[in-house]
Design an enzyme around this catalytic site. Structure first.
Site, PDB file in Angstrom:
ATOM      1  N   GLU A 135       6.960  -7.883 -17.881  1.00 36.55           N
ATOM      2  CA  GLU A 135       8.334  -8.419 -17.833  1.00 36.55           C
ATOM      3  C   GLU A 135       8.326  -9.934 -18.003  1.00 36.55           C
ATOM      4  OE1 GLU A 135      11.910  -7.622 -17.104  1.00 36.55           O
ATOM      5  OE2 GLU A 135      11.101  -5.896 -18.133  1.00 36.55           O
ATOM      6  N   ILE A 156       0.827  -1.230   0.000  1.00 34.65           N
ATOM      7  CA  ILE A 156       0.000   0.000   0.000  1.00 34.65           C
ATOM      8  C   ILE A 156       0.851   1.267   0.000  1.00 34.65           C
ATOM      9  CG2 ILE A 156      -0.260   0.192   2.542  1.00 34.65           C
ATOM     10  CD1 ILE A 156      -3.287   0.879   1.913  1.00 34.65           C
ATOM     11  N   TYR A 180      13.710 -10.763 -11.743  1.00 32.05           N
ATOM     12  CA  TYR A 180      12.392 -10.185 -11.445  1.00 32.05           C
ATOM     13  C   TYR A 180      11.319 -10.835 -12.325  1.00 32.05           C
ATOM     14  CZ  TYR A 180       8.468  -6.952 -11.609  1.00 32.05           C
ATOM     15  OH  TYR A 180       7.202  -6.418 -11.590  1.00 32.05           O
ATOM     16  N   VAL A 224      12.707   4.718 -15.170  1.00 29.42           N
ATOM     17  CA  VAL A 224      13.184   5.630 -16.205  1.00 29.42           C
ATOM     18  C   VAL A 224      12.269   6.842 -16.429  1.00 29.42           C
ATOM     19  CG1 VAL A 224      12.205   4.545 -18.303  1.00 29.42           C
ATOM     20  CG2 VAL A 224      14.442   5.641 -18.383  1.00 29.42           C
ATOM     21  N   ARG A 273       5.606  -2.950   6.118  1.00 22.89           N
ATOM     22  CA  ARG A 273       6.699  -3.454   6.960  1.00 22.89           C
ATOM     23  C   ARG A 273       7.437  -2.259   7.535  1.00 22.89           C
ATOM     24  NH1 ARG A 273      11.312  -4.696   2.371  1.00 22.89           N
ATOM     25  NH2 ARG A 273      10.689  -2.965   1.037  1.00 22.89           N
ATOM     26  N   ALA A 295       2.621  -6.070  -3.144  1.00 23.30           N
ATOM     27  CA  ALA A 295       3.973  -5.902  -2.582  1.00 23.30           C
ATOM     28  C   ALA A 295       4.962  -6.782  -3.329  1.00 23.30           C
ATOM     29  CB  ALA A 295       3.974  -6.262  -1.102  1.00 23.30           C
ATOM     30  N   SER A 319       3.214  -9.166 -14.504  1.00 22.09           N
ATOM     31  CA  SER A 319       3.911  -8.081 -15.202  1.00 22.09           C
ATOM     32  C   SER A 319       4.230  -8.442 -16.642  1.00 22.09           C
ATOM     33  CB  SER A 319       5.223  -7.810 -14.461  1.00 22.09           C
ATOM     34  OG  SER A 319       6.111  -7.097 -15.284  1.00 22.09           O
TER      35      SER A 319
END
Ligand code: NAP
Ligand code: GDD
Length: 332
Positions: free
Chosen positions: A133, A13, A155, A195, A37, A87, A131
């Site tokens: 990605e 969040i 990732y 970027v 956290r 997260a 994603s």
């Protein structure tokens, strides 16, 4: 009959998407809970800057993705209608620099969270933040839900694993788990190392005389950039469907990093070619050269429709950073 208030749990969040999603869900009457956290940074205002304006309307719970017990306790003590699992370690270069932490956070964290929900409240609907990605070295342009994954970073690999975990909880336990395969989405709340934010803030600082050049990596990479405020609406729509499913969310337009520079610097009447230089320091061990999404399914099944154009996005980001850095100039 009393109308049941929906209760959403948002992991992540404090991040870009978590903050927009919290605003969106509050605006449609949800009770919003967030997982956060503890991190050691000096100013609490900085830590919660994206959600400071809604702090009195949300409830925060302390937990971390690395710790199953903290996640279990969170979902065992509260009932949620929907859980948006946002997260993650989300910065691709950092997943090369420390692949172990990225894997642990993104893969195990996802498994811990959804497994805990399965054990104590399997009816809770789950959104997993997949994603573009995951497509990585693309074999097909544009990419849609049928396109094969070929991730090019730890990732990307961690997101493929999370995507399959979510799908398997759906198939094995009949949970309402949906994944969004979201293409890059940006905003003035984007982290400064990504970027688009680096370019927007570079253009603003150069215009204000605070800096003289902007050093980037690969200027030819192409991305399908949208606005985060539009994309969180798609997340919410996915969890309102009768059946769980996976959806590509994208603008359907791609631009190069160079194009983004040109658009951002022209917002302050500058020619990017006079200020931007490329340095191998910001190149990646394996690059994803071109991402372009086909969001037909999300448009047709969810009725999702983005409001922002590429030009709107660039202008909003540059104007925000001009405003922010011009205040800094006066207090220096
Ligand atoms: P972001 O701004 O980097 O936010 C990440 C969030 O995850 C932060 O709230 C961060 O908390 C939290 N987090 C990280 N590690 C954690 C841990 N170990 N335990 C608990 N919380 C942890 O990312 P975003 O742009 O909002 O993206 C949201 C999600 O969508 C991510 O999963 C990202 O991978 C995915 N995604 C993003 C895009 C995009 O273009 N933005 C596209 C596709 C998918 P702290 O404040 O404590 O660091
Ligand atoms: N960060 C960064 N910094 N990227 C640069 C730079 C630079 O100085 N110069 C060129 N680039 C290029 C990168 O090589 C990449 O091809 C492109 O700009 C976009 O980089 P990022 O903004 O860091 O985003 P990303 O595409 O790697 O990842 C983002 O989008 C994913 C969805 O496709 C993140 O938000 C991920 O969490 C998200 O999943």
């Amino acid at each position: 009959m009393p109308i049941e208030v929906k209760r959403a749990l948002i992991t992540g969040i404090t991040g870009q998407d978590g903050s927009y999603l919290a605003e969106h869900l509050l605006s449609v009457g949800y009770q919003v809970h967030g997982m956060a956290r503890r991190v050691a940074i000096p100013e609490t205002e900085d830590r919660f800057k994206r959600i400071s304006h809604i702090m009195d309307r949300i409830t925060l719970h302390s937990a971390s993705l690395e710790n199953y017990a903290s996640l279990y306790r969170l979902v065992a003590n509260q009932e949620f209608t929907e859980c948006y699992h946002l997260a993650a370690q989300s910065f691709v270069p950092d997943s090369f620099a420390d692949e172990f932490t990225s894997m642990e956070t993104n893969v195990l964290g996802t498994q811990y969270l959804i497994a805990a929900l399965r054990d104590v409240q399997p009816e809770c609907r789950v959104y997993f933040a997949g994603s573009s990605e995951m497509f990585g070295e693309v074999r097909q342009v544009p990419q849609d839900e049928q396109t094969n994954f070929h991730p090019r970073s730890p990732y990307g690999i961690s997101k493929v694993a999370g995507f399959h975990l979510a799908r398997n909880f759906r198939e094995a336990y009949d949970m309402h788990c949906s994944s969004g395969i979201l293409f890059n989405h940006e905003s003035p709340r984007r982290g400064s190392e990504f970027v688009t934010r680096k370019i927007a803030s570079g253009a603003a600082k150069i215009f204000l005389g605070l800096e003289t050049e902007l050093v980037l990596g690969n200027l030819e990479a192409r991305r399908d950039w949208g606005h985060a405020a539009d994309y969180v609406a798609a997340m919410s729509l996915m969890l309102q469907q009768d059946d769980p499913d996976d959806y590509v969310v994208a603008s359907g337009e791609d631009h190069s990093v160079r194009d983004f520079c040109e658009a951002a610097f022209s917002c302050v009447d500058l020619d990017y070619r006079d200020y931007v230089r490329s340095d191998p320091r910001f190149m990646r061990p394996a690059e994803v050269s071109r991402l372009l999404g086909d969001a037909t399914k999300a448009r047709e099944k969810l009725g999702w429709q983005p409001k922002y154009t590429f030009q709107d996005l660039v202008r909003e980001m540059v104007e925000h950073d001009l405003d922010m850095w011009s205040k800094y100039r006066y207090i220096r």
